[in-house]
Scaffold this active site. Structure first.
Site, PDB file in Angstrom:
ATOM      1  N   LYS A   1       0.827  -1.199   0.000  1.00 51.89           N
ATOM      2  CA  LYS A   1       0.000   0.000   0.000  1.00 51.89           C
ATOM      3  C   LYS A   1       0.873   1.265   0.000  1.00 51.89           C
ATOM      4  O   LYS A   1       2.088   1.182   0.251  1.00 51.89           O
ATOM      5  CB  LYS A   1      -0.923  -0.051   1.228  1.00 51.89           C
ATOM      6  CG  LYS A   1      -1.989  -1.171   1.156  1.00 51.89           C
ATOM      7  CD  LYS A   1      -2.749  -1.269   2.479  1.00 51.89           C
ATOM      8  CE  LYS A   1      -3.985  -2.147   2.382  1.00 51.89           C
ATOM      9  NZ  LYS A   1      -4.712  -2.227   3.683  1.00 51.89           N
TER      10      LYS A   1
ATOM     11  N   TYR B   1     -12.169  -3.517  -4.121  1.00 49.76           N
ATOM     12  CA  TYR B   1     -12.541  -3.993  -2.780  1.00 49.76           C
ATOM     13  C   TYR B   1     -13.984  -4.504  -2.779  1.00 49.76           C
ATOM     14  O   TYR B   1     -14.820  -4.014  -3.521  1.00 49.76           O
ATOM     15  CB  TYR B   1     -12.371  -2.878  -1.745  1.00 49.76           C
ATOM     16  CG  TYR B   1     -10.938  -2.740  -1.264  1.00 49.76           C
ATOM     17  CD1 TYR B   1     -10.393  -3.666  -0.374  1.00 49.76           C
ATOM     18  CD2 TYR B   1     -10.129  -1.706  -1.702  1.00 49.76           C
ATOM     19  CE1 TYR B   1      -9.087  -3.555   0.073  1.00 49.76           C
ATOM     20  CE2 TYR B   1      -8.810  -1.585  -1.257  1.00 49.76           C
ATOM     21  CZ  TYR B   1      -8.304  -2.515  -0.371  1.00 49.76           C
ATOM     22  OH  TYR B   1      -7.002  -2.414   0.066  1.00 49.76           O
TER      23      TYR B   1
ATOM     24  N   ARG C   1      -1.185 -14.596   4.220  1.00 44.59           N
ATOM     25  CA  ARG C   1      -1.996 -13.944   5.275  1.00 44.59           C
ATOM     26  C   ARG C   1      -1.287 -14.080   6.623  1.00 44.59           C
ATOM     27  O   ARG C   1      -1.249 -13.136   7.404  1.00 44.59           O
ATOM     28  CB  ARG C   1      -3.398 -14.558   5.359  1.00 44.59           C
ATOM     29  CG  ARG C   1      -4.368 -14.168   4.253  1.00 44.59           C
ATOM     30  CD  ARG C   1      -4.723 -12.704   4.196  1.00 44.59           C
ATOM     31  NE  ARG C   1      -5.424 -12.196   5.353  1.00 44.59           N
ATOM     32  CZ  ARG C   1      -6.069 -11.018   5.380  1.00 44.59           C
ATOM     33  NH1 ARG C   1      -6.109 -10.238   4.308  1.00 44.59           N
ATOM     34  NH2 ARG C   1      -6.651 -10.605   6.478  1.00 44.59           N
TER      35      ARG C   1
ATOM     36  N   ARG D   1       3.025  -6.540   9.313  1.00 47.22           N
ATOM     37  CA  ARG D   1       2.306  -5.462  10.000  1.00 47.22           C
ATOM     38  C   ARG D   1       2.808  -5.287  11.432  1.00 47.22           C
ATOM     39  O   ARG D   1       2.924  -4.170  11.933  1.00 47.22           O
ATOM     40  CB  ARG D   1       0.804  -5.742   9.967  1.00 47.22           C
ATOM     41  CG  ARG D   1       0.207  -5.558   8.556  1.00 47.22           C
ATOM     42  CD  ARG D   1      -1.150  -6.222   8.431  1.00 47.22           C
ATOM     43  NE  ARG D   1      -1.872  -5.810   7.212  1.00 47.22           N
ATOM     44  CZ  ARG D   1      -3.047  -6.311   6.853  1.00 47.22           C
ATOM     45  NH1 ARG D   1      -3.644  -7.237   7.610  1.00 47.22           N
ATOM     46  NH2 ARG D   1      -3.642  -5.894   5.760  1.00 47.22           N
TER      47      ARG D   1
ATOM     48  N   ASN E   1      -1.573  -0.146   7.198  1.00 51.45           N
ATOM     49  CA  ASN E   1      -0.978  -1.430   7.604  1.00 51.45           C
ATOM     50  C   ASN E   1      -0.095  -2.055   6.520  1.00 51.45           C
ATOM     51  O   ASN E   1       0.074  -3.268   6.475  1.00 51.45           O
ATOM     52  CB  ASN E   1      -2.070  -2.382   8.088  1.00 51.45           C
ATOM     53  CG  ASN E   1      -3.220  -2.497   7.101  1.00 51.45           C
ATOM     54  OD1 ASN E   1      -3.090  -2.059   5.961  1.00 51.45           O
ATOM     55  ND2 ASN E   1      -4.321  -3.092   7.515  1.00 51.45           N
TER      56      ASN E   1
ATOM     57  N   HIS F   1      -1.698  -5.414   1.643  1.00 48.20           N
ATOM     58  CA  HIS F   1      -2.974  -6.110   1.457  1.00 48.20           C
ATOM     59  C   HIS F   1      -2.650  -7.493   0.917  1.00 48.20           C
ATOM     60  O   HIS F   1      -1.703  -7.638   0.141  1.00 48.20           O
ATOM     61  CB  HIS F   1      -3.838  -5.368   0.431  1.00 48.20           C
ATOM     62  CG  HIS F   1      -4.937  -6.227  -0.138  1.00 48.20           C
ATOM     63  ND1 HIS F   1      -6.205  -6.266   0.400  1.00 48.20           N
ATOM     64  CD2 HIS F   1      -4.938  -7.126  -1.160  1.00 48.20           C
ATOM     65  CE1 HIS F   1      -6.935  -7.147  -0.275  1.00 48.20           C
ATOM     66  NE2 HIS F   1      -6.196  -7.681  -1.234  1.00 48.20           N
TER      67      HIS F   1
ATOM     68  N   GLU G   1      -8.872 -10.985  -7.531  1.00 46.70           N
ATOM     69  CA  GLU G   1      -7.898  -9.906  -7.370  1.00 46.70           C
ATOM     70  C   GLU G   1      -6.761 -10.020  -8.391  1.00 46.70           C
ATOM     71  O   GLU G   1      -6.301  -9.019  -8.938  1.00 46.70           O
ATOM     72  CB  GLU G   1      -7.376  -9.894  -5.923  1.00 46.70           C
ATOM     73  CG  GLU G   1      -8.504  -9.545  -4.954  1.00 46.70           C
ATOM     74  CD  GLU G   1      -8.123  -9.491  -3.479  1.00 46.70           C
ATOM     75  OE1 GLU G   1      -6.958  -9.785  -3.134  1.00 46.70           O
ATOM     76  OE2 GLU G   1      -9.003  -9.131  -2.672  1.00 46.70           O
TER      77      GLU G   1
HETATM   78  P1  IDP Z   1      -7.367  -6.989   5.823  1.00 44.32           P
HETATM   79  O1  IDP Z   1      -6.602  -5.929   5.059  1.00 44.32           O
HETATM   80  O2  IDP Z   1      -6.543  -7.538   6.964  1.00 44.32           O
HETATM   81  O3  IDP Z   1      -7.923  -8.076   4.948  1.00 44.32           O
HETATM   82  P2  IDP Z   1     -10.084  -5.933   6.054  1.00 44.32           P
HETATM   83  O4  IDP Z   1     -10.981  -6.177   7.211  1.00 44.32           O
HETATM   84  O5  IDP Z   1     -10.386  -6.620   4.761  1.00 44.32           O
HETATM   85  O6  IDP Z   1      -8.596  -6.245   6.537  1.00 44.32           O
HETATM   86  O7  IDP Z   1     -10.060  -4.354   5.828  1.00 44.32           O
HETATM   87  C1  IDP Z   1      -9.459  -3.802   4.679  1.00 44.32           C
HETATM   88  C2  IDP Z   1      -8.650  -2.576   5.060  1.00 44.32           C
HETATM   89  O8  IDP Z   1      -9.523  -1.558   5.590  1.00 44.32           O
HETATM   90  C3  IDP Z   1      -7.624  -2.809   6.172  1.00 44.32           C
HETATM   91  O9  IDP Z   1      -6.425  -3.373   5.711  1.00 44.32           O
HETATM   92  C4  IDP Z   1      -7.443  -1.399   6.711  1.00 44.32           C
HETATM   93  O10 IDP Z   1      -6.556  -0.623   5.918  1.00 44.32           O
HETATM   94  C5  IDP Z   1      -8.852  -0.820   6.592  1.00 44.32           C
HETATM   95  N1  IDP Z   1      -9.621  -0.971   7.843  1.00 44.32           N
HETATM   96  C6  IDP Z   1     -10.181  -2.118   8.332  1.00 44.32           C
HETATM   97  N2  IDP Z   1     -10.802  -1.891   9.503  1.00 44.32           N
HETATM   98  C7  IDP Z   1     -10.640  -0.578   9.764  1.00 44.32           C
HETATM   99  C8  IDP Z   1     -11.046   0.288  10.845  1.00 44.32           C
HETATM  100  O11 IDP Z   1     -11.683  -0.116  11.837  1.00 44.32           O
HETATM  101  N3  IDP Z   1     -10.708   1.591  10.739  1.00 44.32           N
HETATM  102  C9  IDP Z   1     -10.006   2.100   9.712  1.00 44.32           C
HETATM  103  N4  IDP Z   1      -9.595   1.331   8.698  1.00 44.32           N
HETATM  104  C10 IDP Z   1      -9.892   0.021   8.712  1.00 44.32           C
HETATM  105 MG    MG Z   2      -9.488  -8.121   3.562  1.00 41.90          MG
END
Ligand code: IDP
Ligand code: MG
Length: 191
Positions: A10, A50, A119, A136, A156, A159, A170
């Site tokens: 990212k 997404y 993951r 992360r 973070n 992705h 994807e």
């Molecule tokens: P992942 O990236 O670990 O698969 P997901 O739940 O799919 O996590 O969420 C996608 C992205 O959305 C996360 O990587 C993060 O950047 C953002 N995100 C997820 N939850 C939150 C939140 O509670 N606040 C702000 N951003 C969030």
């Molecule tokens: Mg995800």
């Protein structure tokens, strides 16, 4: 069980100079890079990329609600709603701003159980909860509450696809067939 999975470094990962570090970890683990490029996406592309189903909105919203619960923060007061779906939709907008804010690295990795392996290597969505040793966990201290106060996505670094179905979608979304390469890593000749 050879699988392909999609990984994106990212904009924060790129801007922090972590491209090499992230790629190095995957290479060292034995994952084969079969596609790789730098790209700057716009918000519309990010939106298509997404998920947009209620299940995803709810899962993202519930993650936020549970971390707010742990911290004793009133979600309704902070975000204007305590409905997980609404929170998920709000977070998606922040996420689109984030991933379109600068160039990213797009890559396809191939290997044994690659989807789960990758993951596991990136760690938990919320960096303060991600184990040391994960990407992360080693490179970020961001958290949901901190991000939400700033009305922005959690930064973070990476992705990665979280299921076989998402990996297929994807990879196809970002790579043409002729941008993916079949070759053997040296150790494969030695098997
Ligand atoms: P992942 O990236 O670990 O698969 P997901 O739940 O799919 O996590 O969420 C996608 C992205 O959305 C996360 O990587 C993060 O950047 C953002 N995100 C997820 N939850 C939150 C939140 O509670 N606040 C702000 N951003 C969030
Ligand atoms: Mg995800």
């Amino acid at each position: 069980m050879i699988e392909r999975t999609f990984v994106m470094i990212k904009p924060d990962g790129v801007k922090r100079g972590l491209i090499g570090e992230v790629i190095k970890r995957f290479e060292q683990a034995g994952l084969k890079i079969v596609g790789l490029k730098m790209y700057r996406m716009d918000k519309e592309e990010a939106d298509e990329f997404y998920p947009a189903d209620d299940e995803w909105f709810e899962s993202v919203g519930n993650k936020t609600l549970s971390s707010y619960n742990e911290l004793g923060i009133d979600a309704k007061k902070e975000l204007g709603t305590d409905n997980p779906k609404e929170i998920g939709k709000m977070i998606k907008q922040w996420l689109l701003d984030y991933v379109s804010s600068g160039p990213v690295i797009l890559m396809v990795l191939e290997g044994n159980h690659a989807i789960k392996k990758v993951r596991d290597m990136i760690g938990s969505t919320i960096p303060i909860k991600a184990q040391p040793g994960t990407i992360r966990g080693d490179f970020s201290v961001d958290s949901a509450d901190w991000a939400n106060i700033g009305k922005r996505a959690i930064m973070n670094i990476v992705h990665a696809s979280d299921s076989q179905e998402r990996a297929e979608y994807e990879i196809k979304f970002w790579f043409k067939e002729n941008e993916l390469y079949n070759y053997k890593r040296l150790e494969e000749y030695l098997l």
